[in-house]
Design an enzyme around this catalytic site. Structure first.
Site, PDB file in Angstrom:
ATOM      1  N   ARG A 120       0.843  -1.153  -0.095  1.00 30.91           N
ATOM      2  CA  ARG A 120      -0.020  -0.065   0.152  1.00 30.91           C
ATOM      3  C   ARG A 120       1.067   1.100   0.055  1.00 30.91           C
ATOM      4  O   ARG A 120       1.628   1.297   0.903  1.00 30.91           O
ATOM      5  CB  ARG A 120      -0.916   0.162   1.248  1.00 30.91           C
ATOM      6  CG  ARG A 120      -1.608   1.236   1.305  1.00 30.91           C
ATOM      7  CD  ARG A 120      -2.773   1.438   2.554  1.00 30.91           C
ATOM      8  NE  ARG A 120      -3.850   0.625   1.974  1.00 30.91           N
ATOM      9  CZ  ARG A 120      -5.181   0.556   2.540  1.00 30.91           C
ATOM     10  NH1 ARG A 120      -5.241   1.578   3.367  1.00 30.91           N
ATOM     11  NH2 ARG A 120      -5.925  -0.262   2.308  1.00 30.91           N
ATOM     12  N   HIS A 166      -7.622   0.584  -6.173  1.00 25.89           N
ATOM     13  CA  HIS A 166      -7.846  -0.275  -4.730  1.00 25.89           C
ATOM     14  C   HIS A 166      -8.567  -1.557  -5.348  1.00 25.89           C
ATOM     15  O   HIS A 166      -9.609  -1.992  -4.887  1.00 25.89           O
ATOM     16  CB  HIS A 166      -8.734   0.319  -3.904  1.00 25.89           C
ATOM     17  CG  HIS A 166      -8.729  -0.225  -2.537  1.00 25.89           C
ATOM     18  ND1 HIS A 166      -7.558  -1.188  -1.933  1.00 25.89           N
ATOM     19  CD2 HIS A 166      -9.319   0.146  -1.221  1.00 25.89           C
ATOM     20  CE1 HIS A 166      -7.892  -1.426  -0.739  1.00 25.89           C
ATOM     21  NE2 HIS A 166      -8.614  -0.579  -0.297  1.00 25.89           N
ATOM     22  N   GLN A 194     -10.188  -4.104  -2.550  1.00 23.58           N
ATOM     23  CA  GLN A 194     -11.439  -3.417  -2.258  1.00 23.58           C
ATOM     24  C   GLN A 194     -12.498  -4.113  -3.324  1.00 23.58           C
ATOM     25  O   GLN A 194     -13.557  -4.547  -2.715  1.00 23.58           O
ATOM     26  CB  GLN A 194     -11.701  -2.035  -2.073  1.00 23.58           C
ATOM     27  CG  GLN A 194     -12.885  -1.626  -1.361  1.00 23.58           C
ATOM     28  CD  GLN A 194     -13.355  -1.895   0.092  1.00 23.58           C
ATOM     29  OE1 GLN A 194     -12.431  -1.927   0.652  1.00 23.58           O
ATOM     30  NE2 GLN A 194     -14.484  -2.466  -0.030  1.00 23.58           N
ATOM     31  N   ASP A 214     -17.778   6.718  -0.968  1.00 22.06           N
ATOM     32  CA  ASP A 214     -16.081   6.783  -0.183  1.00 22.06           C
ATOM     33  C   ASP A 214     -16.065   8.071   0.433  1.00 22.06           C
ATOM     34  O   ASP A 214     -16.599   9.131  -0.010  1.00 22.06           O
ATOM     35  CB  ASP A 214     -15.333   6.402  -1.228  1.00 22.06           C
ATOM     36  CG  ASP A 214     -13.841   6.111  -0.606  1.00 22.06           C
ATOM     37  OD1 ASP A 214     -13.647   5.815   0.571  1.00 22.06           O
ATOM     38  OD2 ASP A 214     -12.981   6.057  -1.394  1.00 22.06           O
ATOM     39  N   CYS A 248     -16.447   1.496   1.384  1.00 24.20           N
ATOM     40  CA  CYS A 248     -15.307   0.654   1.717  1.00 24.20           C
ATOM     41  C   CYS A 248     -14.854   0.777   3.189  1.00 24.20           C
ATOM     42  O   CYS A 248     -14.317   0.039   3.609  1.00 24.20           O
ATOM     43  CB  CYS A 248     -14.186   1.103   0.528  1.00 24.20           C
ATOM     44  SG  CYS A 248     -13.690   2.712   0.751  1.00 24.20           S
ATOM     45  N   ARG A 289     -13.352  -8.695   2.486  1.00 23.20           N
ATOM     46  CA  ARG A 289     -11.954  -8.356   2.486  1.00 23.20           C
ATOM     47  C   ARG A 289     -11.218  -9.587   2.632  1.00 23.20           C
ATOM     48  O   ARG A 289     -10.207  -9.765   2.046  1.00 23.20           O
ATOM     49  CB  ARG A 289     -11.362  -7.279   3.121  1.00 23.20           C
ATOM     50  CG  ARG A 289     -12.268  -5.979   2.796  1.00 23.20           C
ATOM     51  CD  ARG A 289     -11.924  -5.498   1.152  1.00 23.20           C
ATOM     52  NE  ARG A 289     -10.374  -5.548   1.209  1.00 23.20           N
ATOM     53  CZ  ARG A 289      -9.602  -4.386   1.122  1.00 23.20           C
ATOM     54  NH1 ARG A 289      -9.956  -3.194   1.863  1.00 23.20           N
ATOM     55  NH2 ARG A 289      -8.190  -4.361   1.284  1.00 23.20           N
TER      56      ARG A 289
HETATM   57  N1   CP Z   1     -11.322  -0.238   3.001  1.00 20.46           N
HETATM   58  C1   CP Z   1      -9.936  -0.238   3.321  1.00 20.46           C
HETATM   59  O1   CP Z   1      -8.961  -0.532   2.529  1.00 20.46           O
HETATM   60  O2   CP Z   1      -9.689   0.030   4.783  1.00 20.46           O
HETATM   61  P1   CP Z   1      -8.223   0.437   5.384  1.00 20.46           P
HETATM   62  O3   CP Z   1      -7.733   1.415   4.636  1.00 20.46           O
HETATM   63  O4   CP Z   1      -8.866   0.092   6.793  1.00 20.46           O
HETATM   64  O5   CP Z   1      -7.599  -0.925   4.773  1.00 20.46           O
HETATM   65  N1  NVA Z   2     -10.328   6.490  -1.017  1.00 14.90           N
HETATM   66  C1  NVA Z   2      -9.760   6.254   0.201  1.00 14.90           C
HETATM   67  C2  NVA Z   2      -9.808   4.522   0.518  1.00 14.90           C
HETATM   68  C3  NVA Z   2      -9.518   4.321   2.006  1.00 14.90           C
HETATM   69  C4  NVA Z   2      -9.835   2.837   2.063  1.00 14.90           C
HETATM   70  C5  NVA Z   2      -8.326   6.720   0.318  1.00 14.90           C
HETATM   71  O1  NVA Z   2      -7.632   6.313  -0.462  1.00 14.90           O
HETATM   72  O2  NVA Z   2      -8.063   7.033   1.462  1.00 14.90           O
END
Ligand code: CP
Ligand code: NVA
Length: 307
Positions: free
Chosen positions: A103, A130, A133, A225, A266, A294
């Site tokens: 990530r 993502h 997700q 989101d 999400c 997930r």
């Molecule tokens: N939805 C999601 O990716 O959550 P986190 O940021 O907690 O991993």
């Molecule tokens: N769009 C959000 C998703 C978090 C899971 C971000 O990138 O912060």
């Protein structure tokens, strides 16, 4: 299409590979330890350069269920932070581990990891994608409705990484997706174009607009989101809150969808911003099913890429 070596974006999967993954995820949800040998005596490295609750903990749990050992490292812990190259880091980790889950911010960085890596690389969220997700999102929709083809889904809010991956997932699964974003916050045109090219093969439709009421009309699922993703500078907050205010998912907007429509997010959510408490905490919300899924989709992904 065969299973790809890495998962950097949802469109890396073809429709058939996606269906196989979702089938395996459903199987693993019912029988969680049936693939306990896949990662036996092996490790998987998780490198997180942004915070995470669901992705990190679901991947660590999935790795344990597959018999492996997760090794989670933060940005400050690798020599990468002191100038070691992405390529040397990737080559080194490949000598130890069976897969690499990352990530971070730039998609280019994840692409460089994958190019240098002889083990599978999984994108656990970047600024633009993502994919993990979106697998859980499709699993949740399939559980609710039994099938995905022709399902009517609306996404309302920021055309961000989660939106991009949902657009790609919809294209693969034959979903009728309507996206509504304020002007200037639409999903990236090239991602939409690539998804639309795939949609021509699957019967999906991807419509991008700026009218939330029109997008949710007749929808079987309404998705939103955060308006402030982790890569967005704090300095944009005031402008974003103003631009996105008419895009809040509240009871009035949900009332324009089908009466039995589900609400999806999400997580983490921001009650009072992109969604009201009465919707996210209400009977139509499936957000914790998504969160649970997930885990099952992460296990299916690892079992498939590492088998
Ligand atoms: N939805 C999601 O990716 O959550 P986190 O940021 O907690 O991993
Ligand atoms: N769009 C959000 C998703 C978090 C899971 C971000 O990138 O912060």
């Amino acid at each position: 299409m065969a299973m790809p070596r890495h998962l950097l974006r949802t469109l890396d999967l073809g429709p058939a590979a996606l269906t196989r993954l979702l089938d395996l995820a459903a199987h693993l949800k019912a029988d969680p330890f049936s693939r306990a040998g896949v990662l036996r005596n092996q490790s998987v490295v998780l490198y997180f350069n942004k915070p995470s609750t669901r992705t990190r903990i679901s991947f660590e749990t999935a790795i344990a269920r597959l018999g492996g050992t997760p090794i989670a490292v933060g940005a400050a812990e690798l020599q990468l932070g002191r100038g070691e190259t992405i390529e040397d880091t990737a080559r080194t980790i490949a000598r130890y581990a069976r897969a690499f889950v990352i990530r971070t911010y730039g998609d280019q960085d994840v692409a460089r990891f994958a190019a240098a890596s002889s083990i599978p690389v999984i994108n656990a969220l970047t600024d633009r994608h993502h994919p993990c997700q979106s697998l859980a999102d499709l699993m949740t929709l399939r559980e609710r409705y039994g099938s995905l083809k022709g399902r009517r889904v609306a996404y309302v809010g920021d055309g961000d990484n989660v939106c991009h991956s949902l657009v790609e997932a919809a294209a693969l699964a034959g979903i009728a997706l309507a996206v509504a974003c304020p002007r200037g916050y639409a999903p990236a045109a090239e991602i939409v174009a690539e998804a639309q090219a795939m949609a021509r093969h699957t019967g999906a439709t991807i419509a991008i607009g700026d009218d939330p009421a029109a997008a949710v009309a007749g929808a079987e699922a309404v998705y939103t989101d955060t308006w402030m993703s982790m890569n967005v500078p704090e300095s944009e907050r005031a402008a974003r809150l103003a631009a996105f205010a008419p895009f809040q998912v509240n009871a009035a907007l949900m009332a324009r969808a089908r009466p039995d429509a589900i609400f999806m997010h999400c997580l983490p959510d921001h009650r009072g911003e992109e969604v009201t408490a009465e919707v996210v905490d209400g009977p139509q919300s499936v957000v914790f099913d998504q969160a649970e899924n997930r885990l099952h989709t992460a296990a299916a992904l690892l079992a498939t890429l590492c088998d």
